[in-house]
Write an enzyme that holds these catalytic residues in place. Structure first.
Site, mmCIF file in Angstrom:
data_model
loop_
_atom_site.group_PDB
_atom_site.id
_atom_site.type_symbol
_atom_site.label_atom_id
_atom_site.label_comp_id
_atom_site.label_asym_id
_atom_site.label_seq_id
_atom_site.Cartn_x
_atom_site.Cartn_y
_atom_site.Cartn_z
ATOM 1 N NE ARG A 226 -3.721 2.394 2.294
ATOM 2 C CZ ARG A 226 -4.269 3.005 3.331
ATOM 3 N NH1 ARG A 226 -3.996 2.611 4.568
ATOM 4 N NH2 ARG A 226 -5.086 4.025 3.144
ATOM 5 C CG HIS A 227 -1.030 4.814 -1.186
ATOM 6 N ND1 HIS A 227 -1.316 5.736 -0.197
ATOM 7 C CD2 HIS A 227 -2.215 4.265 -1.538
ATOM 8 C CE1 HIS A 227 -2.613 5.749 0.028
ATOM 9 N NE2 HIS A 227 -3.189 4.866 -0.774
ATOM 10 N NE ARG B 290 -4.132 7.177 -2.982
ATOM 11 C CZ ARG B 290 -5.095 7.529 -3.830
ATOM 12 N NH1 ARG B 290 -4.962 8.624 -4.565
ATOM 13 N NH2 ARG B 290 -6.189 6.795 -3.950
ATOM 14 C CD GLU C 60 -8.573 1.943 -2.828
ATOM 15 O OE1 GLU C 60 -8.749 0.796 -3.317
ATOM 16 O OE2 GLU C 60 -8.244 2.137 -1.643
#
Length: 229
Positions: free
Chosen positions: A10-11, A61, A86
């Site tokens: 995940r970012h 991101r 996302e």
């Protein structure tokens, strides 16, 4: 042939994460804490997984988090794939939970129970899981069993993607905890003919900081304590 190891990351944190706004596919950059998380998380990830191929969502991101990881050990050129974006949340994107609850009370309550927020125009869980699964399969299939594929994506997309990789129903099964920023899931390819094709080795792994320190950033120890209140 296919990659033997897949890691989904995940970012780092954004201003929307910090204020608990629903991001979806709005292209929000990392904030200062997110950039620190990306650097610290990159070093931790590289200490256990050095990718032979790195693929990221095209949202800033995620792309900046992937770039920090590649730079940490001189990794391969980062590729982008929009399928790793996302989940889209339609009209809810950019809103606080309180704002969603006020305007869509029934939809919000149903969403919290695991239903689809259809009235908001959100992307379905099944569609997100399908595109994540297709992206993993496509990027992994030309790699060797001793190679590692790292994909940088987003919280809901990763949870749905991992669920699909484990052969579970992404529309109904909710057995994975949400991912912290710059934390990752690690899967190994199962033996030929095994069901499911992938095995979850670890989930929501990070750089080893206590989570409150991680979320506060590098100045966590400068926060005023009770004695200075």
């Amino acid at each position: 042939m296919t990659a033997g190891t897949v890691v989904l990351v995940r970012h780092g944190r954004t201003a929307y994460n910090a204020t608990l706004r629903l991001q979806g596919q709005i292209d929000i950059p990392l904030d200062d804490v997110g950039r620190w998380q990306a650097a610290e998380g990159a070093a931790a990830l590289a200490s256990s997984h050095r990718a032979d191929r790195i693929v990221t969502s095209d949202l800033t991101r995620a792309a900046d988090t992937a770039a920090a990881y590649a730079a940490s050990y001189g990794g391969p050129v980062v590729q982008t794939d929009a399928r790793l974006r996302e989940r889209s949340f339609g009209a809810w994107e950019g809103l606080l939970a309180s704002e969603i609850r006020e305007s869509w009370p029934d939809e919000y309550d149903a969403w919290r129970r695991g239903a689809e927020p259809a009235a908001a125009g959100a992307e379905s869980k099944a569609d997100v899981a399908a595109r994540m699964l297709a992206a993993v399969a496509e990027h992994a299939e030309s790699m060797g069993e001793d190679e590692t594929l790292v994909l940088v994506s987003h919280g809901a997309a990763i949870s749905l993607g991992v669920t699909a990789l484990l052969g579970l129903d992404a529309t109904a099964w909710r057995g994975l905890s949400g991912m912290h920023n710059v934390h990752w899931s690690h899967l190994h390819r199962a033996a030929a003919g095994a069901t499911p094709s992938w095995r979850l080795v670890a989930h929501n792994v990070g750089a080893g900081y206590p989570i409150d320190h991680w979320q506060a950033g590098p100045d966590w120890n400068l926060e005023p304590g009770p004695e200075s209140a």
